[in-house]
Structures are given as C-alpha cells and as structure tokens.
Design an enzyme around this catalytic site. Structure first.
Site, mmCIF file in Angstrom:
data_model
loop_
_atom_site.group_PDB
_atom_site.id
_atom_site.type_symbol
_atom_site.label_atom_id
_atom_site.label_comp_id
_atom_site.label_asym_id
_atom_site.label_seq_id
_atom_site.Cartn_x
_atom_site.Cartn_y
_atom_site.Cartn_z
ATOM 1 C CD GLN A 200 -74.639 -11.921 -5.199
ATOM 2 O OE1 GLN A 200 -74.627 -12.181 -6.403
ATOM 3 N NE2 GLN A 200 -73.627 -11.292 -4.591
ATOM 4 C CB ALA B 56 -70.981 -18.790 -10.558
ATOM 5 C CG HIS B 57 -72.528 -14.268 -8.914
ATOM 6 N ND1 HIS B 57 -72.446 -13.434 -7.842
ATOM 7 C CD2 HIS B 57 -71.295 -14.801 -9.060
ATOM 8 C CE1 HIS B 57 -71.228 -13.454 -7.374
ATOM 9 N NE2 HIS B 57 -70.514 -14.269 -8.076
ATOM 10 C CG ASN B 58 -73.292 -11.167 -12.678
ATOM 11 O OD1 ASN B 58 -73.408 -11.373 -11.468
ATOM 12 N ND2 ASN B 58 -73.818 -10.113 -13.254
#
Lengths: 349, 349, 349
Positions: free
Chosen positions: A204, A245-247
């Site tokens: 990540q 969460a990511h993105n």
C-alpha cells in the site's frame, strides 16, 4: 454540574462582548456556564426561545442572555443581558471564550523531532510527540503530546492534532484541520492476493490527502491508497470511530456520523449527510446532497438528493412503508389464511 | 496526486527489475507512481487489461508497464516497458520498492526497556516505546515509537508493530505479523457477575495468542481470555476497528473486514470471508469457507461453505429473494385487500 | 495453552485459600490454569456442574477444584480439592491471584507531570504519561505509561487507566474506575452549524463525568458535552469500541456491549442491557431494565422493562414473529398468486 471552569467575568464584561443591555446587577460574577435546564448559582445560560421562558425567574443561574422579544418585565430574579438573538450571541461568546483559552507555542521538553523536520512559527509540539524526517508542521499548528508523525508528512497552518493521533508517511493535511485523539491517518489499506498458501500482502504505497477545514473525530481509521491518494475534501466533518478504506475519495462539506464505514475506492460527492453505523460498499459513486439514514447498507450508486434507508438501502420512504407492513406480517398471513379457507369453501360448494 | 515519494529510477532500471523490454527512452526518469486514470508527468503506471488500452498515448505518465498482448505499435507517446503480465510485474516492483525502503535497527533514544527484557538482533525499538519486564522481541522485528509492551509478552521475528499499539501482559505474537497503530491486544474481556449491588468484575487472567503471518489493522480490540487464550490463527487478516472478544478462537487464512465484532468464546474455522460491520454472537461455531455478507448478524452455528446475509442472518439467496418482496410489501397488501374485497363480493352474491 | 504464567502453588496452599478438602497429593504443584476442556499437566481447573463430570479422571490437569456433590469416589487420577461451590471458589481464587499480582507505586522516569498537578499517595504514573496543569490523581490510582491527562482533570482513588487512554481537560473520573487502552474521554462533541460556505464548529465547552465503579473498554470515544456534562453513572460497564456522544446521560449499572453507539443528548436509566452494534438516536429517553438486542436501531423513547430488536427497533417477540414470515415471503407471494388465479377463475365462471 461543572463546565467552562476557571472563567471569571462580570455581567457587564459579557454584555460588552455581545453588545447587550443589562437588566439587573452589572457586577454579577460568572464562574461557569450551565445548560438552562440545570442552571447553577454563579453560572451563565441563555434563553432564545419562548418555550424556555419559564426559566426566567426560576433558573438558578445568576446571569441569563435572553432574546429581547421574550422579555416582558423590567426586573427579574437573575441579571439579564438582553440581545437580539440570544442563541447567536451565546455562540459568539463561546467562540470568544475558546479563543481566549490560548494556544501553546514552542517544542516541549521530551518531544523527538528529526533534524530534517521543519516546525513552523508559533507552532506547538508536545512532549513524547515523534516527528520523523522531512516532516513539515505549518505555522501556528498545535501538535499535542504523544502524536506520531511519519516521514515526509505535511501539516498545514493552524491545525490541531490531538494526543495519540498517528499520521503515517507522506500523508498531507491542509490548513485549519482538527484531528482528534487516537485517529490513524495513513495505515495500510486492506489488500491481499489469495494464493493456495494463504493471502499475500499487496503493498500500500499511496497516501492520504486531507484538504483544508476538515475535522476528524477520535479513534478513526483512514487508510492510505494502494497507489495514488485517499482524499477527504475541504470542509468535510467526520465523527468518531469511522473507517475510510484505501482509495476512497470524499468531496467537500460532507457530514459523516459515528461508526460509519466506507469501503475501498468509493467516490462521494459534496454536501452529503451520512448517518451513524452506515456501511457503504466499495467501488460505487454517491452524488451530492444525499441523505443516508443511520445503519443503512448502501450497495449501489446513489443519485443526487436521494434519501436512503435499510440494508440493502432503498428509498427512505419506501423502506418505512414496507417496514410498517413487515411489522404487520403475522396479521397479513392470517388474512391470507382466511382467503384460502374461503376459497376452499367456494371450491367445495 | 502524490505517491511513492522520493523514488528516482530510470526506465531501464525498472525494466531490469522485471525483465521487460523498453519501447522508447531508456533514460526516462521516474519520480513517482500514479493510478492509470490520473497519471502525472514523471510518473510510472501500468496497463494490464485491454479495457484500459485507451490510456496508451493519452496518459500523462512518462513510463508505462504494459502487457505485451495489448501492444500493437512500435512507438508510443510514453516510454513503454513491455512484459508478459503487467499486473504481476507491477506487484513485483511495488514489493521490491517497499523492501528497499529499509528497516531501522537498534533502540532509539527515549525508549524505556526493562532490564530483564530481551530485544533480538537487528530489531528496532522506537522512542517512547515501553517494554516491560521479561518481554521478548524477536530478530528483525520493528517496534515503532509509542508502543506499549506488557510483562512477559513474546513477539516473534520480522514483525512490524505500529505506533500506539498496546500489547498487554503475557500475550504472544508469532513471526511475520503486522499490527497497525492503536490496536489493543490483550485488554480485559468483558465479564461481570450481576449482584444486587451492581456488577462484579470477573478477573480476566488468560492471554491472546496471535500465530504467524497475521495482519491486524488499526484501532482493533482483541481481548484476553478469561482463562486460557484468545487465538488468531496463522495467516488470518483482520481489517480496522474490529472487536474480538475473550476466548474467541479464529482459525487460519480468514479475512475479516472492518468494524466487525465477534462475541465471546465463538470458534471460527479456516478460509472464511467475513464482511464489514458483521456481528457474530458468542458461543457458536462457524465452519470453513463460509462467506458472511456485510452488516449480517450471525446468531447460530454455520456449516462449511454457507453464504449468509441479514440480521438474523439466513442464506444469502433467501435473504435477497425475501428482500425483493419486502420492498414490494405495499403492493402485496393492495393485492390482499383486492382479494378480500372480491371475496366479500362473492359472499354477498 | 498458556495462562496465568509464573504462578507456582501447591494443592494444599490453594486448598487453604478456599477452605477446601484435598483428595490426593497435598504437594501437587500448580504452575498455571486451564479451561477444563483443554487441561494441561501441571495446571489447575474446576468442575462445578454435573455435565462436566466426565473430565474427572480424564482431564490432563494435575489439580481440580470440584463441587462436593459431584464427587463419588475416594480416589481420582488428579488431585481433587473438594469445596461446596467450585465456581465460586474458583472466582475467589482468581481474584486473590489478581490482587497478588501487585500494584506499582510512584512516578516512573520519563513521565511529564506539571508542577501544579497533584499525584495522590501510593499512586503510580508510568513513563511517557503526560499530566497537565492542576490535574489531580487520587490515592492508589494506577496510571499506565503513555496516558494523556488534560488540564484540571480529576481522577478518584484506586482507578486503573491503561496505556494510551486520553482524558481531556476538566473531565472527572470517580473512584475504582477502570479505563482501558486507547479510549478517549472528553473529545469534542460533533456539533456544527451549516452555513452556505460550509459547516462552522460549535465550541464544545462542557466535560465528561464518570461516576464511581465504572469500567470502560478499549478504543471507546466518549465526547464532552457542548455545555454541561456527558455522564456515565455509577457501576455502569462499557465494552470496547463504543461511541457515547455529547450530552448523553447514562444511569447506574448498565451493561453496554461492544461497538454500540449512542447519539447526542439521549438519556438512559438504570440496569439496562444493551447488546453489541446497537445504534440509539439522539434526544430520546430509555427507561430502566430495558434489553436491546444486538444490531438494533432504537429511534424513539423506550419504557421500563421492554425488550427490543430490529432497525428501527420494535418489540423483540414481534420482530422475530415478523422475521419468520419475512423469510417465508416468496412462499406467501405464491399463495397470493394462487388466490388471484382462483379468483379470476371464479370471475370467469
């Protein structure tokens, strides 16, 4: 009830801050503030609405800020500060009070700041805070004790980062942001590739960008992007215990209530109101001015100005209409039974 | 969009890491990585699928890793690195990059390590981290600043424990584990005996055992057992803000998404996928290869390979089928009303 | 299975603590405690119920505490300690054991305590803990490392505040309270005024009052009141990852399970049992002895002794009855289809 401790003002000082007229004792001393329904001697409160006017003459507070249209007499048990809009005046006062509380400046003994890090003018860095290489803390920002700031992190001007917040490598925070205690910005996104032997971590390597005027509550987790950036837009306010969460990309001026979770790569527009304990799946788009009721589970794209409820979420009104019948299902089943019995009777005729 | 800061490679260096062929400028310089849909000058990205091939010649990225079967020309706007599988090559590259970031070694100034604690070779212990008596930190493990490690805790080799994690007395962590910021391992289980005067605390004297290759996100709470151990099995991956209660036993290679809670003494098998915001009651057994949809409430034992949804959770397909009719309940009720009216007509005939 | 490490007692020592009679070896050595279903050599366990009596003679434990009415022989494989109620005796023993673990005293090197703060007799303050001006820590309280204590905070006697807890300015904590790691007491409430330009922060100037004998788990967020106090009443027990919003008032002896959220200004009575992942909206009143099932969403006032389930929550029994029919909706729809077909047949007759 204790509140706003250690203040000490006279009624006339208060009146001068908010341009009010005093009815009663100019020198009445205020040492705290109470909600009107639990007023205390020596305290200040306010009455902005007719329906609270029965507290005039009955509240234990020593001084009351009151909207002038509510006042009918020349003399009350308490000292009165008469203003046009008591609610507004009280807010002005509370803001003033908070500003008077003072900001700290300088680096406290026991902070650990890397040689290559830059701490701006009039900024404060508390004890046991760790600032990594090439991090940059803007002018006037207040970094409380025990904060972790990773490599290359940039924090803008006049931010407040509370004790125990963690801001991981290369994340960027704009101006005038508030990040409360124990919130984690830039932890790894949750990404794994399944293999026969188990799950293999996908690196990540992106970051988190938090734009100006954002406030994030305590114990939140905002993960860094896999590549690129997880973004929280200007003016968005996030409550406690929230998962981003990511993105994920969140636009401007959203309000997100406590314990809500937003899964990876979802895109959210502007001016949305998202209730508490809402779950939003990954890879969808939510428009603008959407309202999502608490505990809803949003599983597909949402258009502007929709209002949603349920899991999976549907239109708020449709959900409530269906839920009325859900509650009544045992009765409905009886009616179906009756119809079937009648129908058999007919058949048997 | 900022990402993977401070890297600086040429196209030919990148190509050599992943055994790729260059089409274009060997010396094209890369200073960052972008997602393909928001490429930046000087950045690297990748194209692994035909449906993203329109970014060839249009992306702002300077260098693109592309699966060879997508390439049709001898010349593109960007420098191309042609490989068999661009997705795989990109992952290899990101893993390499992460490894190159380097690990720290040694005990930083300001850490507090008890005389009887043992810190392994090539391990790192950051400032303001507290290591209690008889704790043991394995070879190469990275303990970031401001971590708390209780009495007799054992941490294996090559772990990463992020800033602000708390690992309470006698908990055991295997090799190659990652524990993110502000997660609490080994807090007391929630156990009280009701008495007429109030609730009396039941001592929580067990521990938590985390097996090898486990990753646990930020802000999780994993409680110690009353007696015995709470166990997280080998290779299991746990997202952020998750509650694991006392005496829970989780098997191997499970994936558990954010904000899920598992109540006391429940036993979970291997290779299960548990969605976000799921609640699982205490004292039940969940088999292997089970899928539990987000926000479900699991209230009884689950067999291998079931897929669940709803609260209380039932079969995923059954839930969705029923939910379609739930949404349609107002219409169904009208139909029942009609049938009753018709039936009355018949009766009145 | 590892548990209760580093203890070492003989069977006769254990028997003397709980006034038991030994059947077997007075000198049998105990070095740990196991749950009965996974007993280990050298460990102690207990059997309090007939249905576990098959572990007599079969358990690997070296010593078992057993309720006398279960015993039928004069000789067992293990050394037996016979008592009236084995469960009670075991609890007594575990409490004794925990007390023997010892408390720390004094201020550890590396703690930062303001000159105007007061630390009571026999209290412990761990390294990297920050105690602000005019804070007061009561007699015998244990403040673990890396805790943050704000200005004017008052902590009573014999409290335990775990590593990483944050207690913000002017909050008050009673006697005998336990606050687990990374819980945040007194963060700002989530209050904003919408304006055309965005949301304007409403100052949160109240505090949090936690009464005596309260236990709060890890990673909880308990926000300070806007004005006045957020209150957690005497003897209430709060699990992990729980959100308590500003101005909530919770009464005495409530039990609140993990991941539940209570929105602003809601008032909760005494002796309620609130399940996990429950959401309770703001500005409502919940009576006494209410039971709220896990994952429920409570949206309106609740009377004493009600039991609730669902979102929005209704009576527990009603919810379950309706849910049975919900699961059966596809079948019900078929029956309605049949009735309509029959009805048409009749009409066509």
């Amino acid at each position: 009830m204790l509140s706003l401790q250690n203040m000490e003002f006279t009624a006339s000082q208060i009146a001068s801050f908010i341009d009010g007229k005093i009815i009663g004792d100019d020198n009445a001393l205020i040492t705290g503030v109470s909600p009107i329904e639990s007023g205390e001697t020596g305290h200040l409160s306010f009455i902005a609405q007719e329906r609270f006017s029965h507290y005039l003459d009955t509240s234990n507070c020593s001084v009351l800020i009151v909207s002038e249209n509510i006042l009918t007499k020349n003399n009350y048990t308490q000292t009165i500060i008469s203003v046009k809009d008591a609610y507004l005046s009280f807010q002005v006062l509370m803001n003033l009070y908070q500003e008077m509380q003072g900001r700290k400046e300088g680096v406290e003994d026991g902070a650990s700041i890397h040689d290559t890090a830059v701490v701006g003018d009039k900024a404060y860095v508390g004890a046991f805070t760790y600032v990594s290489e090439k991090a940059k803390i803007g002018e006037g920002s207040q970094i409380y004790p025990q904060v972790y700031i990773g490599k290359g992190v940039k924090i803008g001007k006049n931010c407040k980062i509370d004790s125990g917040a963690r801001i991981y490598d290369y994340c960027i925070i704009g101006d005038n942001c508030i990040i409360h205690s124990n919130t984690v910005i830039g932890g790894d996104g949750f990404g794994f590739q399944p293999t026969a032997d188990g799950f293999k971590k996908i690196p990540q390597l992106g970051n988190v960008i938090i734009e100006d005027d954002v406030e994030i509550g305590s114990n939140c987790s905002i993960d860094r992007a896999t590549i690129g950036s997880t973004i929280i837009g200007k003016g968005t306010k996030i409550d406690n215990l929230i998962q981003i969460a990511h993105n994920v990309k969140i636009g401007q001026n959203n309000v997100i209530a406590s314990q809500t979770g937003i899964a990876g790569s979802t895109i959210i527009g502007d001016w949305n109101q998202i209730g508490g304990q809402v779950g939003i799946v990954g890879h969808i788009k939510i428009g603008n001015q959407v309202k999502i009721q608490a505990q809803s589970g949003v599983t597909s794209n949402v258009n502007d100005r929709e209002t949603l409820y349920g899991s999976p979420a549907i239109s708020y009104n449709d959900y409530l209409r269906s839920y009325v019948h859900f509650r009544n299902l045992p009765e409905l089943v009886k009616r179906i039974n009756n119809l079937e019995n009648n129908s058999k009777d007919h058949t048997n005729e």
